[in-house]
Design a protein around this motif. Structure first.
Motif, PDB file in Angstrom:
ATOM      1  N   ILE A  45       0.907  -1.019  -0.427  1.00 19.00           N
ATOM      2  CA  ILE A  45       0.046  -0.599   0.156  1.00 19.00           C
ATOM      3  C   ILE A  45       0.467   1.222  -0.123  1.00 19.00           C
ATOM      4  N   ALA A  46       2.371   1.337   1.157  1.00 18.82           N
ATOM      5  CA  ALA A  46       2.850   2.361   1.026  1.00 18.82           C
ATOM      6  C   ALA A  46       4.014   1.671   0.080  1.00 18.82           C
ATOM      7  N   GLY A  47       5.003   2.866  -0.328  1.00 15.97           N
ATOM      8  CA  GLY A  47       6.220   2.407  -1.403  1.00 15.97           C
ATOM      9  C   GLY A  47       7.245   2.697  -0.251  1.00 15.97           C
ATOM     10  N   PHE A  48       8.626   2.150  -0.844  1.00 16.18           N
ATOM     11  CA  PHE A  48       9.865   3.084   0.244  1.00 16.18           C
ATOM     12  C   PHE A  48       9.420   4.187   0.584  1.00 16.18           C
ATOM     13  N   HIS A  49       9.301   5.450  -0.083  1.00 13.89           N
ATOM     14  CA  HIS A  49       9.530   7.013  -0.210  1.00 13.89           C
ATOM     15  C   HIS A  49       8.842   6.745   1.206  1.00 13.89           C
ATOM     16  N   GLU A  50       7.729   6.637   1.211  1.00 14.33           N
ATOM     17  CA  GLU A  50       6.289   7.039   1.999  1.00 14.33           C
ATOM     18  C   GLU A  50       6.633   6.069   3.218  1.00 14.33           C
ATOM     19  N   THR A  51       6.986   4.861   3.420  1.00 14.07           N
ATOM     20  CA  THR A  51       7.778   3.990   4.580  1.00 14.07           C
ATOM     21  C   THR A  51       8.618   4.891   5.252  1.00 14.07           C
ATOM     22  N   VAL A  52      10.296   4.538   4.415  1.00 17.04           N
ATOM     23  CA  VAL A  52      11.443   5.656   5.103  1.00 17.04           C
ATOM     24  C   VAL A  52      10.519   6.657   5.899  1.00 17.04           C
ATOM     25  N   LYS A  53      10.210   7.890   5.195  1.00 16.04           N
ATOM     26  CA  LYS A  53       9.133   8.830   5.552  1.00 16.04           C
ATOM     27  C   LYS A  53       8.589   8.758   7.069  1.00 16.04           C
ATOM     28  N   ASP A  54       7.621   7.585   6.658  1.00 12.56           N
ATOM     29  CA  ASP A  54       6.650   7.849   8.241  1.00 12.56           C
ATOM     30  C   ASP A  54       7.425   6.809   9.180  1.00 12.56           C
ATOM     31  N   MET A  55       8.616   5.900   8.866  1.00 10.44           N
ATOM     32  CA  MET A  55       9.620   5.641   9.946  1.00 10.44           C
ATOM     33  C   MET A  55      10.848   7.145  10.631  1.00 10.44           C
ATOM     34  N   SER A  56      10.674   7.455   9.062  1.00  5.38           N
ATOM     35  CA  SER A  56      11.462   8.801  10.046  1.00  5.38           C
ATOM     36  C   SER A  56      10.562  10.163  10.765  1.00  5.38           C
ATOM     37  N   ASN A  57       9.369  10.265  10.644  1.00  3.12           N
ATOM     38  CA  ASN A  57       8.408  11.291  11.349  1.00  3.12           C
ATOM     39  C   ASN A  57       7.880  10.319  12.831  1.00  3.12           C
ATOM     40  N   LEU A  58       7.477   8.989  12.468  1.00  6.13           N
ATOM     41  CA  LEU A  58       7.557   9.016  14.152  1.00  6.13           C
ATOM     42  C   LEU A  58       8.954   9.205  14.638  1.00  6.13           C
ATOM     43  N   ALA A  59       9.758   8.785  14.452  1.00  8.76           N
ATOM     44  CA  ALA A  59      11.424   8.806  15.192  1.00  8.76           C
ATOM     45  C   ALA A  59      11.580  10.117  15.559  1.00  8.76           C
ATOM     46  N   ASP A  60      11.111  10.875  14.879  1.00  7.75           N
ATOM     47  CA  ASP A  60      10.641  12.591  15.906  1.00  7.75           C
ATOM     48  C   ASP A  60       9.920  12.904  16.181  1.00  7.75           C
ATOM     49  N   CYS A  61       8.639  12.613  15.887  1.00  5.10           N
ATOM     50  CA  CYS A  61       7.919  13.455  17.461  1.00  5.10           C
ATOM     51  C   CYS A  61       7.759  12.346  18.440  1.00  5.10           C
ATOM     52  N   ILE A  62       8.417  10.669  18.474  1.00  7.19           N
ATOM     53  CA  ILE A  62       8.662  10.307  20.011  1.00  7.19           C
ATOM     54  C   ILE A  62      10.093  10.828  20.165  1.00  7.19           C
ATOM     55  N   ILE A  63      10.697  11.307  19.807  1.00  8.47           N
ATOM     56  CA  ILE A  63      11.909  12.063  20.557  1.00  8.47           C
ATOM     57  C   ILE A  63      11.319  13.166  20.598  1.00  8.47           C
ATOM     58  N   ASP A  64      10.980  14.167  20.138  1.00  5.90           N
ATOM     59  CA  ASP A  64      10.873  15.423  20.260  1.00  5.90           C
ATOM     60  C   ASP A  64       9.563  15.743  22.072  1.00  5.90           C
ATOM     61  N   ALA A  65       8.536  14.499  21.513  1.00  6.01           N
ATOM     62  CA  ALA A  65       8.538  14.235  23.028  1.00  6.01           C
ATOM     63  C   ALA A  65       9.120  14.065  23.940  1.00  6.01           C
ATOM     64  N   VAL A  66      10.022  13.709  24.149  1.00  7.97           N
ATOM     65  CA  VAL A  66      10.116  12.704  25.178  1.00  7.97           C
ATOM     66  C   VAL A  66      11.086  13.965  25.861  1.00  7.97           C
ATOM     67  N   THR A  67      12.011  14.489  24.760  1.00  5.94           N
ATOM     68  CA  THR A  67      12.637  15.867  24.846  1.00  5.94           C
ATOM     69  C   THR A  67      11.904  17.096  25.870  1.00  5.94           C
ATOM     70  N   SER A  68      10.723  17.060  25.019  1.00  4.04           N
ATOM     71  CA  SER A  68       9.978  18.446  25.896  1.00  4.04           C
ATOM     72  C   SER A  68       9.881  17.470  27.297  1.00  4.04           C
ATOM     73  N   PHE A  69       9.775  16.935  27.665  1.00  3.73           N
ATOM     74  CA  PHE A  69       8.451  15.980  28.878  1.00  3.73           C
ATOM     75  C   PHE A  69       9.263  16.061  29.415  1.00  3.73           C
ATOM     76  N   LEU A  70      10.330  15.598  29.106  1.00  7.55           N
ATOM     77  CA  LEU A  70      11.971  15.881  29.958  1.00  7.55           C
ATOM     78  C   LEU A  70      12.984  16.192  30.634  1.00  7.55           C
ATOM     79  N   TYR A  71      13.050  17.535  29.350  1.00  3.27           N
ATOM     80  CA  TYR A  71      12.997  19.341  29.892  1.00  3.27           C
ATOM     81  C   TYR A  71      12.719  19.791  30.675  1.00  3.27           C
ATOM     82  N   LYS A  72      10.675  19.664  30.617  1.00  2.00           N
ATOM     83  CA  LYS A  72      10.182  20.577  31.566  1.00  2.00           C
ATOM     84  C   LYS A  72      10.766  20.034  33.198  1.00  2.00           C
TER      85      LYS A  72
END
Length: 983
Positions: free
Chosen positions: A123-150
């Motif tokens: 359903i998803a091609g290579f480009h969408e898959t790696v973009k999804d993986m990267s966006n998922l990682a970005d959002c988790i790292i950012d959420a953890v960074t924001s949570f722990l910074y506070k």
């Protein structure tokens, strides 16, 4: 009897389906009543233990993914971030670290199942898959960074900068595939931590920012990278930071910049190609990346990095040899790493000059290598197809069990499962395709950095002899004999040239590494130069270039790494000292010698516009310095190509001028855009032209005409008029640009910005800005010399004239010579309405009926004045441009005939170039055909000679008997048409 792998997988499918049904019943979950979906589900569960295991353990996940439609929906924008924030906001106690960690892991599991499902089911091609993986990682790292910074701020206080007192935030840089937004399914994440400024926290017991951020980073790594019953989020690798494992976990920007300036190694430059801010203070991340860009990308062609890249390549090759017993799609021969290395080599060596290559994403960078002509389209397509294929194989391997692996399994069942997941019927079919792609990638990888090795064998014998010449301190008869046998016409002169190079201050000042490169280069230069006529002269021209470029030893490396460039350099030196001088002024152009396909083929207008767009598209609009430098590189590289094509007779004279004119117009177009943006950002835009004031029917007809040029600038109320050689489409090498700037506006009008200024001041500054950009000296040279003296009232007039004032001046005050100049004037850039207004003015002026004798006297008087001021008087010599019967006489004669006859023959007003004007004079019956042919032949022949003499660094002066027949014919026609007493 051994079962076929397909039978075993069929049994697995039945068992997994049975287990899922039982689990759903036990958890009171109703499986979807959708036969096509169930068939897909059974198929995917067979191909992925990770998916089947997860759904059997928690069938609610399957139910949720199906009912929400997320399995078939493409995520857009920041959808991951919104979803995660929505999950976290539902829990009142989400400040609890344990619960927070648990929510993240559940979120990660659900989204990884979705990504794997969409990838395996195609359903998803290579480009969408790696973009999804990267966006998922970005959002988790950012959420953890924001949570722990506070939490860290509550514990230790808010970190602030010592100098500014501003609150400091963590910068999380993604490196590797995360940085390139091409993260694979079960990948480590390579990250580097930093913070902008040193200081202390604001607290009763403050701590340093260093301590604050070290503790914060440790907590981030713990939450993201630690194992738990719910699984790991991402394995975290921070070894790419300064000093690696032994270095501090996080440092401030100044410390990081100092490290890379003083201790940064080539492999670290290689790693930073993919740097991207992924979490925390992303604005500051961009600032840090910009600060480190000069470390990563040198502002020159960095062929000096090749030795370090060879070392990296050898390490990759050595590691690949350990994988020969297994097929490793990442590290094996022809694997993913070799494809990455291929692209990064070009980025490191050229990215500082061609900013478009500063691209973290591998496939985007590869496309740019192709569009910029650094690799062929065929090579690009082969590498892209191979890379995507291997990355898809990598994903299928990792999606089977959510494990980081790159090794093709050895057992038949796993191989068959992999083949099915890749869309093949059996393992042999997949193996054949895998081998094809890896072989192709490995061949391209092996071809990199091997030029010198391939050329060494055939050069060894000749080089060893010529090396003795270079190393000799006191040349003897044997040395002269070697040079004579090599082909030099004057061995004594060669020895003198080499001694002069050895003793030059620039040679004495180069590093030991540079000296070693020079020692390897000179014998090759000697061998090639000896093949040419006037071989000593050719060598002398090249050594003068060497003296200028040798301190920047990467240019010596360029020749050694691409030894065909030496052949092209010698050919150019033999044909044109002007080209060698041009290269000496602009050494960045040496890169053009690498590809003879582009060197001897000037691009057409469309290709020029595409090239300049690609050069500037990634440079911020406000970064004028970089934009001007890249404009210079664009201009000078294309002039070099035109000259190379010219001396090789690949293009005729008229096309040479066409090409030079196209380059100038494309540059002017971008310069106008830059100057306009600069002014509009500060003061807003001028108001629209009041078209109600335009009542003349003839003018209205002009306004309705089709576009004058392809890149109009609507609603700018400003135009650039080209006069002289640019206006006449007759530019030569080194020609000035004769420009006049016109604007439309009413007195008292102001611009519409926050800091409005009078429109007159706006346009005056706009003109000044254009001249500044064109004439400013940069590290890449300057664009053009500009002459604006043809504006109304010349030097005493304003730089930018109101078009109504211009009209009045041309009608009432202009001299005849200014109307002569108007014959060659044409708009090249600006507002379309104003363009047509100018064309109307030009038409009205040129189509006047004139007194024949008065016009003749004016034209002859100006011609004599010009001849007296500008002719080079050398006994027995003829000045091709200013001499009697020369180029300017032809131009003045043509202008006279146009001004005299345009009132009856409007076709004469259409053209601005002399050749088409002469042809029109013939077709309109104003001059005889034989007269027209004489003028054309004389004009083209003499212009060709001036071009050739320019390329020989000679003034346009020849022996008095040259062109005698043509000159006599021109003089006769001059007397027939202008000396009225003789007519």
């Amino acid at each position: 009897m051994i079962s076929h792998p397909s039978e075993i997988l069929q049994k697995e499918k039945e068992n997994k389906w049975k287990a899922l049904c039982e689990s759903a019943d036990n958890n009171d979950i109703t499986l979807p009543d959708d036969p096509p979906f169930i068939n897909t589900l059974k198929h995917i569960m067979t191909l992925s233990d990770f998916i089947s295991r997860s759904f059997i353990r928690n069938p609610q996940l399957l139910h949720d993914l199906f009912t929400t439609g997320d399995l078939t929906s493409k995520y857009t924008g920041d959808q991951y971030k919104k979803r995660l924030n929505n999950i976290l906001s539902r829990y009142s106690n989400h400040n609890n670290e344990t619960e927070f960690s648990l929510l993240l892991r559940r979120f990660r599991l659900r989204e990884m199942l979705r990504i794997a499902w969409r990838d395996i089911s195609s359903i998803a091609g290579f480009h969408e898959t790696v973009k999804d993986m990267s966006n998922l990682a970005d959002c988790i790292i950012d959420a953890v960074t924001s949570f722990l910074y506070k939490r860290q701020c509550l514990k230790s206080g808010i970190p602030t900068a010592k100098r500014s007192g501003k609150e400091q935030h963590l910068v999380v840089l993604g490196m590797g595939k995360l940085g390139g937004q091409e993260l694979n399914f079960s990948s480590d994440i390579d990250i580097i931590f930093a913070y902008p400024e040193d200081g202390n926290t604001q607290a009763s017991k403050p701590v340093t920012n260093q301590i604050f951020f070290v503790n914060l980073c440790r907590s981030i790594i713990k939450i993201i990278g630690s194992s738990s019953p719910e699984g790991i989020i991402f394995r975290v690798d921070t070894d790419l930071r300064p000093f690696g494992k032994s270095g501090p976990l996080v440092v401030d920007f100044d410390a990081m910049e100092r490290y890379y300036q003083t201790q940064g190694r080539e492999w670290e430059r290689y790693a930073w190609i993919k740097a991207r801010g992924v979490a925390g203070d992303k604005k500051s991340a961009d600032m840090l990346i910009n600060r480190l860009t000069p470390f990563v990308y040198r502002r020159y062609l960095d062929f000096g990095v090749f030795d370090a890249l060879r070392t990296m390549k050898r390490k990759i090759s050595v590691e690949a040899t350990y994988r020969t017993s297994e097929t490793n799609v990442k590290l094996g021969p022809g694997g993913i790493r070799e494809a990455e290395f291929f692209v990064h080599v070009f980025q490191l060596t050229r990215g500082g000059v061609d900013i478009t290559l500063q691209e973290p994403n591998l496939l985007k960078a590869l496309n740019k290598l192709s569009s910029r002509g650094y690799v062929s389209r065929e090579t690009c397509n082969e590498l892209k197809e191979g890379y995507v294929f291997l990355r898809n194989v990598e994903h299928r391997l990792q999606e089977f069990s959510d494990q980081q692996t790159h090794i093709i399994p050895k057992d038949d069942i796993s191989r068959y499962r992999l083949a099915i997941s890749m869309g093949f019927d059996d393992w042999e079919s997949l193996k054949q395709e895998l081998t094809r792609h890896m072989t192709c990638i490995h061949e391209h990888f092996e071809d990199l950095l091997e030029t010198e090795k391939h050329n060494t064998a055939k050069l060894d014998k000749d080089r060893s002899k010529l090396e003795t010449v270079w190393y000799k301190t006191e040349p003897d008869e044997h040395t002269k004999k070697i040079l004579a046998e090599a082909g030099f016409d004057d061995p004594d002169s060669v020895i003198s040239i080499l001694n002069d190079l050895k003793n030059a201050p620039s040679t004495r000042a180069i590093s030991s590494e540079g000296k070693a490169r020079l020692d390897r280069l000179i014998p090759i230069l000697l061998k090639e130069s000896a093949k040419k006529e006037d071989s000593s002269l050719v060598l002398s021209r090249i050594t003068e270039l060497i003296k200028i470029i040798e301190r920047r030893t990467n240019y010596l490396s360029l020749f050694l790494e691409n030894q065909d460039t030496i052949v092209h350099l010698v050919n150019l030196a033999a044909a044109s000292p002007w080209i060698i001088s041009y290269l000496a002024k602009h050494p960045v152009l040496l890169d053009e010698l690498i590809d003879p396909r582009s060197l001897y083929r000037p691009p057409n207008r469309e290709e020029l516009e595409k090239d300049i767009y690609q050069r500037l598209e990634h440079i911020p609009d406000k970064d004028d310095e970089n934009r001007i430098i890249n404009l210079n590189i664009f201009k000078h590289s294309n002039v070099l190509r035109i000259a190379a094509a010219d001396i090789s007779n690949a293009v005729p004279l008229m096309k040479v001028s066409d090409h030079l004119t196209d380059v100038a117009e494309v540059v002017l177009d971008k310069v106008f855009d830059m100057a306009w943006s600069h002014m509009a950002d500060r003061h807003g835009r001028p108001q629209d032209i009041n078209r109600n004031n335009i009542s003349d029917k003839d003018l209205m007809d002009y306004l309705l005409q089709p576009p004058i040029y392809p890149s109009e600038k609507p609603q700018t109320n400003f135009i650039i008029i080209a006069y002289g050689k640019l206006g006449g489409i007759e530019l030569g090498y080194g020609s000035d640009l004769d420009l006049v700037f016109l604007y439309a506006g009413d007195v008292g009008k102001t611009t519409d910005g926050a800091r409005p200024i009078d429109e007159t001041a706006f346009f005056a500054r706009l003109g000044q800005r254009i001249v500044h950009i064109l004439t400013v000296n940069t590290s890449a040279g300057k664009l053009y010399d500009v002459d604006t003296r043809l504006r109304p009232n010349g030097r005493s007039g304003t730089l930018v004239a109101n078009i109504d004032a211009f009209k009045t001046y041309q009608e009432k005050d202009a001299w005849t010579w200014e109307h002569q100049a108007l014959v060659r004037a044409r708009p090249v850039c600006g507002d379309p309405v104003l363009t047509r207004f100018f064309q109307y003015i030009r038409f009205k002026i040129l189509s006047r009926q004139r007194d024949k004798r008065e016009l003749s006297d004016d034209v002859k008087g100006m011609r004599e004045r010009m001849r007296n001021e500008m002719q080079r008087h050398v006994n027995g010599m003829f000045d091709i441009k200013q001499g009697t019967g020369g180029i300017v006489d032809i131009e003045f004669l043509v202008q006279y005939l146009v001004l005299l006859n345009a009132h009856k023959h409007h076709e004469l007003i259409k053209w601005t170039d002399n050749v088409r004007l002469i042809e029109t004079l013939m077709t309109q019956g104003i001059i005889q055909k034989n007269e027209g042919w004489i003028l054309k032949e004389a004009y083209i022949t003499m212009r060709l000679k001036t071009h050739r003499m320019t390329l020989q660094n000679k003034p346009p002066i020849v022996h008095d008997n040259e062109f005698q027949e043509l000159r006599d014919a021109v003089i006769k026609l001059w007397n027939v048409y202008l000396n009225l007493k003789d007519s």
